[in-house]
Design a protein around this motif. Sequence first.
Motif, PDB file in Angstrom:
ATOM      1  N   MET B   1       0.836  -1.203   0.000  1.00 34.50           N
ATOM      2  CA  MET B   1       0.000   0.000   0.000  1.00 34.50           C
ATOM      3  C   MET B   1       0.870   1.252   0.000  1.00 34.50           C
ATOM      4  SD  MET B   1      -3.201   0.473  -0.214  1.00 34.50           S
ATOM      5  CE  MET B   1      -3.676   2.109  -0.719  1.00 34.50           C
ATOM      6  N   GLY B   2       1.883   1.235   0.883  1.00 36.48           N
ATOM      7  CA  GLY B   2       2.778   2.376   0.942  1.00 36.48           C
ATOM      8  C   GLY B   2       3.510   2.567  -0.367  1.00 36.48           C
ATOM      9  N   GLU B   3       3.863   1.429  -0.966  1.00 33.51           N
ATOM     10  CA  GLU B   3       4.584   1.507  -2.237  1.00 33.51           C
ATOM     11  C   GLU B   3       3.712   2.122  -3.319  1.00 33.51           C
ATOM     12  OE1 GLU B   3       7.019  -1.461  -5.229  1.00 33.51           O
ATOM     13  OE2 GLU B   3       5.959  -2.279  -3.500  1.00 33.51           O
ATOM     14  N   PHE B   4       2.426   1.738  -3.312  1.00 34.97           N
ATOM     15  CA  PHE B   4       1.503   2.259  -4.302  1.00 34.97           C
ATOM     16  C   PHE B   4       1.320   3.769  -4.115  1.00 34.97           C
ATOM     17  CE2 PHE B   4      -2.749   3.069  -6.080  1.00 34.97           C
ATOM     18  CZ  PHE B   4      -2.508   2.619  -7.364  1.00 34.97           C
ATOM     19  N   ALA B   5       1.204   4.163  -2.839  1.00 32.36           N
ATOM     20  CA  ALA B   5       1.055   5.597  -2.554  1.00 32.36           C
ATOM     21  C   ALA B   5       2.278   6.349  -3.065  1.00 32.36           C
ATOM     22  CB  ALA B   5       0.885   5.829  -1.055  1.00 32.36           C
ATOM     23  N   TYR B   6       3.469   5.749  -2.905  1.00 29.48           N
ATOM     24  CA  TYR B   6       4.687   6.375  -3.405  1.00 29.48           C
ATOM     25  C   TYR B   6       4.609   6.521  -4.919  1.00 29.48           C
ATOM     26  CZ  TYR B   6       9.526   6.890  -4.854  1.00 29.48           C
ATOM     27  OH  TYR B   6      10.675   7.330  -5.451  1.00 29.48           O
ATOM     28  N   MET B   7       4.155   5.419  -5.601  1.00 30.87           N
ATOM     29  CA  MET B   7       4.062   5.443  -7.059  1.00 30.87           C
ATOM     30  C   MET B   7       3.118   6.526  -7.540  1.00 30.87           C
ATOM     31  SD  MET B   7       5.791   2.849  -8.482  1.00 30.87           S
ATOM     32  CE  MET B   7       4.918   2.161  -9.876  1.00 30.87           C
ATOM     33  N   VAL B   8       2.021   6.738  -6.782  1.00 30.83           N
ATOM     34  CA  VAL B   8       1.010   7.693  -7.229  1.00 30.83           C
ATOM     35  C   VAL B   8       1.390   9.115  -6.836  1.00 30.83           C
ATOM     36  CG1 VAL B   8      -1.383   8.418  -6.967  1.00 30.83           C
ATOM     37  CG2 VAL B   8      -0.837   5.998  -7.204  1.00 30.83           C
ATOM     38  N   LEU B   9       1.842   9.282  -5.596  1.00 24.97           N
ATOM     39  CA  LEU B   9       1.961  10.635  -5.052  1.00 24.97           C
ATOM     40  C   LEU B   9       3.341  11.251  -5.236  1.00 24.97           C
ATOM     41  CD1 LEU B   9      -0.069  10.200  -1.775  1.00 24.97           C
ATOM     42  CD2 LEU B   9      -0.782  11.295  -3.886  1.00 24.97           C
ATOM     43  N   ILE B  10       4.389  10.440  -5.244  1.00 23.02           N
ATOM     44  CA  ILE B  10       5.724  11.019  -5.227  1.00 23.02           C
ATOM     45  C   ILE B  10       6.501  10.747  -6.503  1.00 23.02           C
ATOM     46  CG2 ILE B  10       7.928  11.054  -3.985  1.00 23.02           C
ATOM     47  CD1 ILE B  10       6.279  10.338  -1.490  1.00 23.02           C
ATOM     48  N   ASP B  11       6.476   9.507  -6.961  1.00 29.16           N
ATOM     49  CA  ASP B  11       7.312   9.114  -8.078  1.00 29.16           C
ATOM     50  C   ASP B  11       7.133   9.988  -9.324  1.00 29.16           C
ATOM     51  OD1 ASP B  11       9.274   7.378  -9.214  1.00 29.16           O
ATOM     52  OD2 ASP B  11       7.651   6.541 -10.421  1.00 29.16           O
ATOM     53  N   PRO B  12       5.878  10.305  -9.746  1.00 30.67           N
ATOM     54  CA  PRO B  12       5.717  11.135 -10.944  1.00 30.67           C
ATOM     55  C   PRO B  12       6.424  12.468 -10.823  1.00 30.67           C
ATOM     56  CG  PRO B  12       3.641  10.158 -10.341  1.00 30.67           C
ATOM     57  CD  PRO B  12       4.588   9.862  -9.227  1.00 30.67           C
ATOM     58  N   PHE B  13       6.390  13.084  -9.618  1.00 25.68           N
ATOM     59  CA  PHE B  13       7.025  14.389  -9.451  1.00 25.68           C
ATOM     60  C   PHE B  13       8.533  14.272  -9.494  1.00 25.68           C
ATOM     61  CE2 PHE B  13       2.851  14.740  -7.494  1.00 25.68           C
ATOM     62  CZ  PHE B  13       2.348  15.783  -8.240  1.00 25.68           C
ATOM     63  N   VAL B  14       9.044  13.164  -8.926  1.00 26.24           N
ATOM     64  CA  VAL B  14      10.492  12.924  -9.012  1.00 26.24           C
ATOM     65  C   VAL B  14      10.903  12.849 -10.474  1.00 26.24           C
ATOM     66  CG1 VAL B  14      12.320  11.286  -8.500  1.00 26.24           C
ATOM     67  CG2 VAL B  14      10.548  11.745  -6.784  1.00 26.24           C
ATOM     68  N   GLN B  15      10.107  12.112 -11.274  1.00 26.25           N
ATOM     69  CA  GLN B  15      10.412  12.008 -12.705  1.00 26.25           C
ATOM     70  C   GLN B  15      10.427  13.378 -13.362  1.00 26.25           C
ATOM     71  OE1 GLN B  15       8.015   9.273 -14.934  1.00 26.25           O
ATOM     72  NE2 GLN B  15       8.011   7.788 -13.272  1.00 26.25           N
ATOM     73  N   MET B  16       9.438  14.223 -12.993  1.00 25.94           N
ATOM     74  CA  MET B  16       9.362  15.543 -13.607  1.00 25.94           C
ATOM     75  C   MET B  16      10.632  16.345 -13.329  1.00 25.94           C
ATOM     76  SD  MET B  16       5.497  16.769 -12.845  1.00 25.94           S
ATOM     77  CE  MET B  16       4.145  15.621 -13.056  1.00 25.94           C
ATOM     78  N   PHE B  17      11.152  16.225 -12.093  1.00 24.81           N
ATOM     79  CA  PHE B  17      12.330  17.009 -11.747  1.00 24.81           C
ATOM     80  C   PHE B  17      13.593  16.417 -12.333  1.00 24.81           C
ATOM     81  CE2 PHE B  17       9.645  18.973  -8.542  1.00 24.81           C
ATOM     82  CZ  PHE B  17       9.998  20.294  -8.764  1.00 24.81           C
ATOM     83  N   GLU B  18      13.638  15.085 -12.462  1.00 28.46           N
ATOM     84  CA  GLU B  18      14.859  14.479 -12.960  1.00 28.46           C
ATOM     85  C   GLU B  18      15.049  14.732 -14.447  1.00 28.46           C
ATOM     86  OE1 GLU B  18      14.638  10.448 -11.773  1.00 28.46           O
ATOM     87  OE2 GLU B  18      15.615  10.808  -9.844  1.00 28.46           O
ATOM     88  N   LEU B  19      13.948  14.782 -15.199  1.00 26.82           N
ATOM     89  CA  LEU B  19      14.052  15.007 -16.638  1.00 26.82           C
ATOM     90  C   LEU B  19      13.250  16.236 -17.020  1.00 26.82           C
ATOM     91  CD1 LEU B  19      13.593  11.339 -17.917  1.00 26.82           C
ATOM     92  CD2 LEU B  19      15.684  12.672 -18.013  1.00 26.82           C
ATOM     93  N   PRO B  20      13.743  17.419 -16.672  1.00 28.36           N
ATOM     94  CA  PRO B  20      12.936  18.616 -16.928  1.00 28.36           C
ATOM     95  C   PRO B  20      12.699  18.878 -18.411  1.00 28.36           C
ATOM     96  CG  PRO B  20      15.136  19.213 -16.196  1.00 28.36           C
ATOM     97  CD  PRO B  20      15.043  17.734 -16.068  1.00 28.36           C
ATOM     98  N   ASP B  21      13.651  18.490 -19.272  1.00 29.62           N
ATOM     99  CA  ASP B  21      13.455  18.728 -20.705  1.00 29.62           C
ATOM    100  C   ASP B  21      12.286  17.905 -21.228  1.00 29.62           C
ATOM    101  OD1 ASP B  21      15.075  16.556 -20.068  1.00 29.62           O
ATOM    102  OD2 ASP B  21      15.775  16.375 -22.133  1.00 29.62           O
ATOM    103  N   PHE B  22      12.192  16.663 -20.750  1.00 25.17           N
ATOM    104  CA  PHE B  22      11.082  15.809 -21.151  1.00 25.17           C
ATOM    105  C   PHE B  22       9.761  16.382 -20.635  1.00 25.17           C
ATOM    106  CE2 PHE B  22       8.416  11.971 -20.337  1.00 25.17           C
ATOM    107  CZ  PHE B  22       8.193  11.664 -21.657  1.00 25.17           C
TER     108      PHE B  22
END
Lengths: 358, 319
Positions: B1-22
Motif C-alpha cells: 500500500m505504501g509503495e503504491f502511494a509512493y508510485m502515485v503521489l511522489i514518483d511522478p514528481f520525481v520524474q518531472m524534476f529528474e528530466l525537466p526537458d522531457f
Amino acid sequence: MFYREVGQFKTNYRADQSIFPIRQDRIAIGALLIAAFIVAPLIMNDFWLNSIMIPFLIFALAAIGLNILTGYCGQISLGTGGFMGVGAYACYKLTTIFPDTNIILLILISGIFSAGIGVIFGIPSLRIKGFYLAVATLASQFFLEWAFGRIAWLYNYNDSGAIEVPTRKILEFAVTGPTASPVVRYLVVLSIVVFLTWIASNLVRGRIGRMWMAVRDHDIAAELMGVHLLRTKLMAFAVSSYYCGVAGALMVFLWLGAAEVESFDINQSFLILFMVVIGGLGSLVGAFIGAAFIWILPIFLRAAPGVFGFEIGAATVEHLNFIVVGALIIIFLIAEPNGLARLWQTAKQKLRVWPFPY
Amino acid sequence: MGEFAYMVLIDPFVQMFELPDFFVQVIWEGFVGGVLYSLIALGFVLIFKASGVFNFAQGIMVVFAALTLVGLNAMGVQAHLALVLTVVVMLVLAFSVERLVLRPLVNQPDIILFMATIGLTYFLIGFGELLFGGEPKIMISDQLGLPSGAVDFDILGGLVSLQKIDIAAIFIAGAMVAVLAVFFDKTRIGRALRAVADDHQAALSVGISLSTIWVVVWFTAGIVALTTGIMWGARSDVSFALQIVAFKALPVLILGGFTSIPGAIVGGLIIGIGEKIGEVYWGPLVGGSIESWLAYFIALIFLMFRPQGLFGEKIIERV
C-alpha cells in the motif's frame, strides 16, 4: 365494434386505476401478447427472429431504461452503452463463478450491478444539470469502455479480449450459447421484456413515477413540495441502469453470443437515445415504437435498393444509410417533436370520436 | 500500500524534476493539443451563445471541412482555390442548417435541438463519405504553404523539439481569436451577435434579425471548424477518426462554461496539458490509454465546485 369507453362503468377504485381501463385496449393487448408469444414463433423464420425480433425487444428494453431517466426524470444521459456493458460483463462473470445457477436469474441479477454503477455516476446529477450533466455522463461512458478493455479479469484473461457466451441450459433447452435455437431465445427475451415493461408501467404511474416527473418538470419546485431530490434522482439512475444492464446482458447472451468493448461504445448510447427521442420522451409505448423504427429502418434501407432492382455497392449503401437516417431524424423531429408515441395518441383520440369528430 | 502511494503521489514528481526537458516537451505537446481542443470548443460556444443550441455536429463540421478541402484538391482544384471553395461550402452549410433545421425547430426544448444536431452529424458523415470516400487522407499542408519539420532547443540539459506546424497552429489560432474578438467588439454585426447572446427577445425588439445572426454564427463556426480541421489534419491525417477529438472538446466546454469564449480557451489548455501529464506520468500505473476519460474526470472535479463551469454565467433558477 367501436373504440369507445362509453358504457364501461367502474364501480370501484381498483378497476378505475387498472393499467388498461378501456375494454378494447385489454382485448388488443391480449391479442398482441398472444401474437407475440404463440403466433410469432410459429410463423417467423430464424432470420426474422434473430435479426429483427430479438434485437428489437432488447433495444426496446434499453430504451425503456433510458426513458425512465431522460423522459420521466429529465436527466439526459449519454452513458447508456456503458451501463449495458456493465450488465453484460457482470452476467458473464456471474455465470463463470456460478455455472449451475439458472441463467435467467443471473441476467436479472446482473442488472443490479449496473444499477450500482449507475448510482455512483448519478451522484453528480445533484449539482450538475442539463447539458453539463449530459457531458458528465460521457465520463461514465468513456471510463467504462476503458475498463472493459483494460481489466482482464472481466473477460477471464482470454487472449481476444472478447467475451464468449457459454452454453447454459434450462430444462434441457439450451438458452444461451451457439446451440440455442432462435425460438427459445426469442421466448426468453420476450418474457423478460414483457415482465420488466409491466413493472416499469406500474412504477411510472405510481408515487415514484410522479416524483420523477415532478423533478423533471422543475426540480426546485419539486424539492419545495417535499420530494427528496437526491433519493429521487439516484433512484431514477438506479432503475434506469438496471433496465439498461439487463438489456445489455440479454444483448450479449441471447442475441450476439459474443461481445467486445466496441459493442458498448458511444454509438450504442446514441442509438438508444435516438430510439427514446424518436419514439417519444416519457412514454413506454414510445420506447417500443422508437426501437422498432430505428432498428428496422436501416435493415429496410439496406434491402430496398435490391428490391427495386438497383445495384449499389455495399459501401455506398452504408453512406446513404447514414444520410437517410440523419435526415429522417431531423424530419421526424420537425414533424412531431413529441415523438411517434404522440402520433399514436392522436390516432387513438381520432378513433374515439370517429365518425363524428365535432 | 505504501509503495503504491509512493508510485502515485511522489514518483511522478520525481520524474518531472529528474528530466525537466522531457517535462517541458510533455507540456508543449499538451499545450498544442489544448489549443486545438480550444478551437473546437470555440465553435460550440459561438453557436450555443447565439442560439442556445448544443451543437453536437461541431466535431463533424471539423472533419467535413477538412475532407472537403482535401477532396476538392484531389479532384484537381488548386489548393488555395480549394480553400476558398471550402469556405463557400461552409457558408452554404450554414444557410441550409438555418433554413432546414433551426427555423422549423424554433422554440422546441433543448434536447430536441440537440438531437437534431446529432441527426445532422449522421447526415454529414454519410454525405462526406459518399462524396469524398471514407479512407484516411493526407492534409495538403505543403500546398497551403504551412511549414513542416521541427525546431530543436537545447535547454534544461536536454533537447526539446517543437514541430513547426504546431507553432504555426498556435499563431493561427491566436490570430483567429484576435480577429473574432475585434469582430465581436467593433463591427455592427458583432454587436448584434452579442445582443442576441444576451437576450433573444430584446434583440428581436430592437430590430435584429435572428435568422441572419444564426447564419452568421454557423458560418463563423464553420470557419473555425475549417481552421481546426486543417491544423489537426496536418498533425495526423484527415478521416472520420478525427471526430473522437470532438468528444475531447466536450469536457473543455463544461470546464470553461458553455457561454464563455475565454472559458473555451482556458479550459482547452487545462484539459490539453492536464491529460497529457496524466497520461505520461500516471497512465502507466493503471495500464495506459487513460487519455480517453481523464479529461472528463478533470472537468467533473471542477464542475463539482462550479456547476456552470469556470467562466460560465451563474445559473439562476426561479420556481
